[in-house]
Design an enzyme around this catalytic site. Structure first.
Site, mmCIF file in Angstrom:
data_model
loop_
_atom_site.group_PDB
_atom_site.id
_atom_site.type_symbol
_atom_site.label_atom_id
_atom_site.label_comp_id
_atom_site.label_asym_id
_atom_site.label_seq_id
_atom_site.Cartn_x
_atom_site.Cartn_y
_atom_site.Cartn_z
ATOM 1 C CB ILE A 231 25.787 3.888 -4.396
ATOM 2 C CG1 ILE A 231 24.488 4.493 -4.865
ATOM 3 C CG2 ILE A 231 25.683 2.406 -4.285
ATOM 4 C CD1 ILE A 231 24.101 4.041 -6.241
ATOM 5 C CG ASP A 232 25.487 0.014 -0.790
ATOM 6 O OD1 ASP A 232 24.789 0.322 -1.771
ATOM 7 O OD2 ASP A 232 26.015 -1.105 -0.657
ATOM 8 C CE1 TYR B 247 25.558 -3.456 -10.947
ATOM 9 C CE2 TYR B 247 23.673 -4.840 -11.467
ATOM 10 C CZ TYR B 247 24.900 -4.668 -10.844
ATOM 11 O OH TYR B 247 25.465 -5.678 -10.116
ATOM 12 C CG MET B 248 19.122 1.535 -15.519
ATOM 13 S SD MET B 248 17.437 1.549 -16.089
ATOM 14 C CE MET B 248 17.415 3.092 -16.962
HETATM 15 O O1 LIG Z 1 27.627 -5.895 -9.114
HETATM 16 P P1 LIG Z 1 28.762 -5.160 -8.515
HETATM 17 O O2 LIG Z 1 29.409 -4.204 -9.431
HETATM 18 O O3 LIG Z 1 29.767 -6.049 -7.883
HETATM 19 O O4 LIG Z 1 28.199 -4.237 -7.391
HETATM 20 C C1 LIG Z 1 27.068 -4.451 -6.641
HETATM 21 C C2 LIG Z 1 27.199 -3.763 -5.304
HETATM 22 O O5 LIG Z 1 27.859 -2.551 -5.392
HETATM 23 C C3 LIG Z 1 27.207 -1.545 -4.604
HETATM 24 O O6 LIG Z 1 26.570 -0.656 -5.472
HETATM 25 C C4 LIG Z 1 28.155 -0.736 -3.794
HETATM 26 O O7 LIG Z 1 29.109 -1.528 -3.217
HETATM 27 P P2 LIG Z 1 30.560 -0.954 -2.879
HETATM 28 O O8 LIG Z 1 30.340 0.349 -2.214
HETATM 29 O O9 LIG Z 1 31.156 -1.982 -1.993
HETATM 30 O O10 LIG Z 1 31.299 -0.779 -4.141
HETATM 31 C C5 LIG Z 1 26.190 -2.341 -3.789
HETATM 32 O O11 LIG Z 1 25.050 -1.613 -3.517
HETATM 33 C C6 LIG Z 1 25.914 -3.498 -4.672
HETATM 34 O O12 LIG Z 1 25.496 -4.609 -3.948
#
Ligand SMILES: O=P(O)(O)OC[C@H]1O[C@](O)(COP(=O)(O)O)[C@@H](O)[C@@H]1O
Ligand SMILES: Nc1ncnc2c1ncn2[C@@H]1O[C@H](COP(=O)(O)OP(=O)(O)O)[C@@H](O)[C@H]1O
Ligand SMILES: [Mg+2]
Length: 502
Positions: free
Chosen positions: A220-221, A380-381
């Site tokens: 997503i990033d 998260y939403m």
């Molecule tokens: O709380 P979680 O599930 O470990 O994920 C949080 C992180 O996952 C992400 O959505 C995406 O990270 P990844 O692409 O490494 O999976 C980040 O934006 C966020 O910091």
């Protein structure tokens, strides 16, 4: 079974006028005399009408499309798509699909399209879903996937296969691949996952197995190198609009209203940047790549005061990875990089909450004006929604590209969009470093101009940033990466690991 040749050097082909092809490995690189078969798609009524459906094996896609009269042709990647000849017969294929890392809109679409394309395009009937990420190869059950049981999963968020961080034991994974007779592995995940996939590929090659390993980049990033964007990013930017709009409604409905919205982006502020530019109600966008300060002339507090006096309300968008040093400092916690998740990713402090308190405290302490601040954390939403229409199409084409590549015998690749074309990119190229917002670039300037926020940069910062950007571009574009691809190349620009991966 052929014996493994440990030839880990990248395949780089050069041509006239500075042409460079950063090619992907092929099963025939280490297994001699593999038989080939005509591509079953040539008898498929849907595709046989296409004038030139099969991709010419010499087709490549340039990494850099803006060129000058005398500039070298530069780095290219192999064009994705179906080939005339394939290296697997349909009934010989045992495919496996795994989803790893954080959630991202579109994961289910990729799973669905992998299954459907394997079935309907290539007649492959044995497709296994690995549950719960990499660890699922050796610690969980598998599930049989077919077009019926994946039919409507693209309408749901998350991943039907489950996912996880950590737990990457290459030897156990490859043992399991071998034991189950899997010969095509489709690995959907972000930068960490692609690093893991690279290790799996190396081990498979070392053992000389006829197993194609294909990565599909997810995050997503949008922080994956080389590719135009990762799937799910568009959806995230769109979904973020709802939170920003809500913040704006709250802020403008009350005197000196401030709406603060935190968006995802651990190391890169792409979601915040694009969501800001798309929305136009945002007064200030704060991202990890651009340091800022709170107090004094040119600082954030001064800007907030000015904007409230001008407009009576304001909206601040902050990426979760922004200002982590400031947060740690002010909360007197240990340095952030001492806290990591199971995959070695930095665990973040809640910058949204922190900045909200800081702003409230500042205005109360200095009795400047009474403010009304509302903090919205939709992170998260946003991540949990199903992908939008354009991401669905993107996911479909990525899945089909991955299958065409694996069927054609390519391996050790990630498929991705480069300048609007689907390509096969060697793993080492994707995992070398991380995509970040370049704050001396036009896009960030557009954000600054749309919000009219301070840049928080002194001339020294600009020079340093420009130097860093020039170095990154030199590494990335002009020179093919000639490192040994036995990953874990720790050349990344962000703090990751010391989690140990075998
Ligand atoms: O709380 P979680 O599930 O470990 O994920 C949080 C992180 O996952 C992400 O959505 C995406 O990270 P990844 O692409 O490494 O999976 C980040 O934006 C966020 O910091
Ligand atoms: N440097 C690495 N080498 C090998 N495997 C890794 C590496 N980093 C992460 N992984 C594995 O990839 C999976 C997902 O990684 P993570 O960083 O959590 O998410 P993402 O792939 O989305 O970046 C995890 O199971 C983790 O064990
Ligand atoms: Mg990641």
């Amino acid at each position: 079974m052929a014996s493994g040749v440990n030839n880990c050097k990248p395949k780089v082909v050069t041509g006239p006028l500075g042409y460079v092809l950063e090619d992907v490995p092929h099963l025939s690189d280490y297994i001699p005399n593999l038989p080939t078969y005509p591509n079953p798609l040539q008898n498929n009524p849907a595709y046989s009408v296409v004038k030139q459906y099969f991709v010419n094996i010499d087709d490549t896609v340039p990494h850099k499309v803006v060129v000058h009269k005398d500039s070298p042709r530069g780095v290219h990647f192999r064009r994705a798509g179906p080939r005339q000849r394939v290296y697997f017969q349909p009934d010989e294929v045992q495919a496996a699909i795994v989803t790893c890392g954080g959630l991202c809109p579109g994961l289910n679409t990729v799973v669905r399209e992998l299954v459907c394309a394997l079935y309907h395009m290539y007649g492959v009937k044995k497709v296994l879903g690995i549950e719960g990420g990499y660890i699922g190869f050796y610690a969980r059950n598998t599930v049989n996937l077919d077009p019926k049981n994946v039919n409507d999963i693209h309408k749901r968020g998350g991943t039907v296969l489950g996912t996880s961080r950590g737990g990457h034991d290459t030897t156990k994974i490859v043992d399991n691949i071998q034991d189950r007779g899997i010969n095509q592995v489709y690995i959907i995940g972000g930068d960490g996952t692609q690093r893991g996939a690279s290790l799996i590929f190396e081990e498979i090659r070392r053992r000389g197995l006829k197993v194609a390993v294909a990565g599909i980049p997810k995050t997503i990033d949008n922080d994956i190198m080389v590719i135009d964007k990762s799937f799910g990013f568009d959806t995230a930017v769109e979904e973020a609009q709802r939170a920003i709009n809500a913040a704006h409604v709250e802020a403008e409905s009350i005197e000196n209203g401030i709406g603060v919205v935190k968006l995802m982006g651990r190391y890169s502020g792409f979601i915040a940047m694009h969501a800001t530019l798309a929305n136009r109600d945002v007064d200030c966008c704060l991202i990890p790549e651009s340091n800022f300060y709170l107090e004094g002339e040119g600082g954030l507090f001064e800007f907030i005061e000015k904007r409230l006096k001008e407009n009576g309300h304001m909206v601040i968008v902050i990426a979760e990875g922004a200002a982590q040093d400031l947060v740690s400092e002010s909360m007197q916690t240990l340095a952030n990089n001492k806290h990591q998740d199971a995959s070695g990713n930095k665990l973040l402090q809640d910058v949204g909450l922190w900045i909200s308190h800081k702003i409230k405290d500042h205005f109360a302490k200095h009795k400047i004006m009474k403010i009304n601040l509302k903090y919205i954390d939709p992170t998260y939403m946003i991540r949990a929604v199903p992908s939008n229409a354009s991401d669905n199409v993107y996911c479909t084409l990525l899945a089909q590209s991955a299958i065409h590549g694996a069927m054609a015998g390519y391996t050790g690749f990630t498929c991705g969009l480069v300048n609007g074309r689907y390509t096969y990119i060697p793993f080492y190229r994707i995992t070398q470093s991380q995509n970040r917002v370049v704050i001396t670039d036009r896009m960030w300037a557009r954000v600054l101009s749309s919000t009219n926020q301070p840049s928080f940069l002194g001339p020294k910062d600009v020079i340093a940033e420009q130097r860093e950007e020039a170095e990154m571009l030199d590494d990335e574009i002009d020179e093919p990466c000639l490192n040994d691809v036995t990953v874990n190349t720790q050349v990344s620009i962000y703090p990751k690991m010391p989690v140990k991966y075998s």
